[in-house]
Write a protein that holds these residues in place. Structure first.
Motif, PDB file in Angstrom:
ATOM      1  N   ARG A 157     -56.804  -5.426  -3.314  1.00  0.00           N
ATOM      2  CA  ARG A 157     -56.529  -6.186  -2.088  1.00  0.00           C
ATOM      3  C   ARG A 157     -55.031  -6.182  -1.795  1.00  0.00           C
ATOM      4  N   GLU A 158     -54.665  -5.777  -0.585  1.00  0.00           N
ATOM      5  CA  GLU A 158     -53.248  -5.823  -0.208  1.00  0.00           C
ATOM      6  C   GLU A 158     -52.920  -7.254   0.243  1.00  0.00           C
ATOM      7  N   ILE A 159     -52.008  -7.879  -0.483  1.00  0.00           N
ATOM      8  CA  ILE A 159     -51.673  -9.273  -0.167  1.00  0.00           C
ATOM      9  C   ILE A 159     -50.412  -9.311   0.700  1.00  0.00           C
TER      10      ILE A 159
ATOM     11  N   VAL B 260     -51.571 -16.833  -6.836  1.00  0.00           N
ATOM     12  CA  VAL B 260     -51.635 -15.518  -6.191  1.00  0.00           C
ATOM     13  C   VAL B 260     -51.831 -14.432  -7.256  1.00  0.00           C
TER      14      VAL B 260
ATOM     15  N   GLY C  93     -56.299 -12.520   2.421  1.00  0.00           N
ATOM     16  CA  GLY C  93     -55.284 -11.918   1.549  1.00  0.00           C
ATOM     17  C   GLY C  93     -53.881 -12.271   2.014  1.00  0.00           C
TER      18      GLY C  93
ATOM     19  N   TYR D  90     -55.414 -14.321  -8.284  1.00  0.00           N
ATOM     20  CA  TYR D  90     -56.233 -13.698  -7.237  1.00  0.00           C
ATOM     21  C   TYR D  90     -56.061 -12.169  -7.278  1.00  0.00           C
ATOM     22  N   GLN D  91     -54.798 -11.737  -7.437  1.00  0.00           N
ATOM     23  CA  GLN D  91     -54.522 -10.297  -7.445  1.00  0.00           C
ATOM     24  C   GLN D  91     -55.187  -9.612  -8.650  1.00  0.00           C
ATOM     25  N   LYS D  92     -55.221 -10.341  -9.780  1.00  0.00           N
ATOM     26  CA  LYS D  92     -55.851  -9.788 -10.985  1.00  0.00           C
ATOM     27  C   LYS D  92     -57.346  -9.544 -10.731  1.00  0.00           C
TER      28      LYS D  92
ATOM     29  N   ASN E  45     -58.672  -9.193  -7.787  1.00  0.00           N
ATOM     30  CA  ASN E  45     -58.847  -8.302  -6.621  1.00  0.00           C
ATOM     31  C   ASN E  45     -57.703  -7.284  -6.576  1.00  0.00           C
ATOM     32  N   PRO E  46     -57.682  -6.381  -7.580  1.00  0.00           N
ATOM     33  CA  PRO E  46     -56.508  -5.496  -7.705  1.00  0.00           C
ATOM     34  C   PRO E  46     -56.268  -4.601  -6.484  1.00  0.00           C
TER      35      PRO E  46
ATOM     36  N   ARG F 124     -47.426 -11.676   1.889  1.00  0.00           N
ATOM     37  CA  ARG F 124     -46.814 -12.934   1.437  1.00  0.00           C
ATOM     38  C   ARG F 124     -45.974 -13.579   2.540  1.00  0.00           C
TER      39      ARG F 124
END
Ligand code: MLT
Length: 392
Positions: free
Chosen positions: A34-36, A24, A351, A27-29, A31-32, A38
């Motif tokens: 993108r609201e993930i 995760v 996401g 992925y966040q790196k 797609n900075p 969890r």
């Protein structure tokens, strides 16, 4: 030459939830923006109940004055918390557990993982599949298993929990010495009836086996007929150790507080067949390796059992039950494809973070687990994104 414990080399990749966290983070790196959302690890997102916070603050203030300061506490936990647990969690449900059979600790993960240390390495172990990976990994580390082959470790008797048996495994066809059970179940969310649990207790008594019963999710039970504790079953005290946690009950995942019950008449045997009380052995291990949970945390945990604490905990759990399974904060879904592929697809296209069922065992290869440990709004949003991602 310093040598390693080679059993560690048999372990598969990294610990399930560490693998997920690092995927995760990658992925966040990339797609900075993108609201993930969890819905993976069962980690709390709501604040601690107000009653716990008030007790926590008060105890911290006590630590600020010489007259009320506390240093080392009893390794097994303060009497005030052990007595509150015994009265509210067990005696109130007709389960005979006394305060001095309760060991306060910093987590059910540690306790379920550590308990095997006081047992022989030469035992037959039965573990459900799918299952919380800590039970298997810690037995691999201590050398009770063979190598990992065709998706499973050798020398473990896997108890398949599938839709066919309503996620309640059949009794092993052969005698075993150690059995892991978890109800309400992580990851499937299944619950067990008193009758079915009694069959396991009878099996353990017949085989002089031990059941390690993980009841970390008992607070999510909605139907009073479902047992909250294995000690609601006659004879269980002789053959079962139970693990509980305040993590899921009251949002203590970051605060850390849990407990393990080891009844004084629960027995295990030496090579010559002489019986030994596990209570004494666990007490020896616990007092040698652990210095107790901090005083303020134990006061915060005690507050869960006050009238206002009970009401506040119920409110949090009711909200989670609303978005989760019926008696559990987890939903186990047949993804009809490889669970890690589904995990990647869900993360990339929606996401949303889930837990791939393969991380819980071979029976979970095609499943994913969604957790209810998020706000109602986020869970709702995640479902909309999920529908879009699946073209439904
Ligand atoms: C889970 O998601 O299975 C649990 O939160 C993990 C844990 O309790 O260690």
């Amino acid at each position: 030459m310093i040598k390693i414990n080679e059993h560690y080399l048999k372990l598969q990749a990294s610990y399930l939830f560490s693998t997920i966290a690092s995927r995760v983070a990658d992925y966040q790196k990339k797609n900075p923006d993108r609201e993930i959302i969890r819905l993976g690890i069962g980690d709390c997102t709501r604040a601690l109940p107000i009653a716990c916070i008030a007790a926590f603050h008060k105890a911290v203030d006590e630590m600020a004055a010489d007259a009320s300061f506390r240093g080392y506490g009893p390794e097994q936990g303060y009497a005030f918390l052990r007595e509150a647990i015994s009265k509210n969690d067990f005696q109130a449900r007709g389960a005979d557990v006394s305060a001095d059979e309760i060991f306060i600790s910093d987590g059910a993960k540690c306790d379920t993982g550590n308990f095997q240390e006081i047992l022989s390495t030469d035992i037959r172990i039965a573990i459900p599949d799918p299952v919380y990976p800590v039970y298997i990994d810690t037995n691999v580390m201590s050398g009770r298993t063979g190598i990992f082959q065709d998706g499973r470790y050798q020398n473990i008797i896997y108890l398949e929990s599938t839709r066919k048996n309503n996620y309640i495994p059949d009794l092993p066809a052969e005698p075993v010495d150690l059995i892991y059970l978890c109800y309400p179940n992580n990851p499937t969310g299944a619950t067990i009836t008193k009758e079915a649990l009694a069959r396991w207790v009878d099996f353990a008594r017949k085989n002089k086996a031990l059941i390690l019963f993980d009841a970390a999710y008992e607070a999510f039970i909605r139907n009073d007929a479902i047992p909250h504790s294995i000690y609601e079953i006659e004879g269980a005290r002789e053959v079962a150790v139970e693990f509980r946690s305040f993590s899921k009950t009251a949002g203590f995942t970051g605060t850390r507080c849990a407990f393990t019950v080891v009844p004084k008449n629960c027995l295990a045997y030496d090579e010559s067949g002489h019986a030994h009380a596990l209570h004494g052995l666990w007490n020896r291990r616990h007092t040698t390796k652990f210095n107790g949970v901090s005083y303020p945390v134990q006061r915060a945990a005690e507050a869960i059992y006050s009238e206002e604490g009970k009401a506040q905990v119920k409110e949090i759990i009711d909200l989670m039950s609303h978005v989760g399974g019926e008696h559990s904060p987890y939903i186990w879904i047949n993804a009809n494809r490889d669970s890690w592929t589904f995990f990647d697809m869900l993360l990339e296209s929606a996401g949303v973070v889930c837990t791939p069922g393969a991380g819980f065992g071979a029976c979970g290869q095609q499943y994913i687990r969604l957790s209810a440990f998020n706000s109602y709004e986020n869970t709702d949003k995640a479902m909309i994104r999920l529908r879009e991602a699946l073209g439904k």
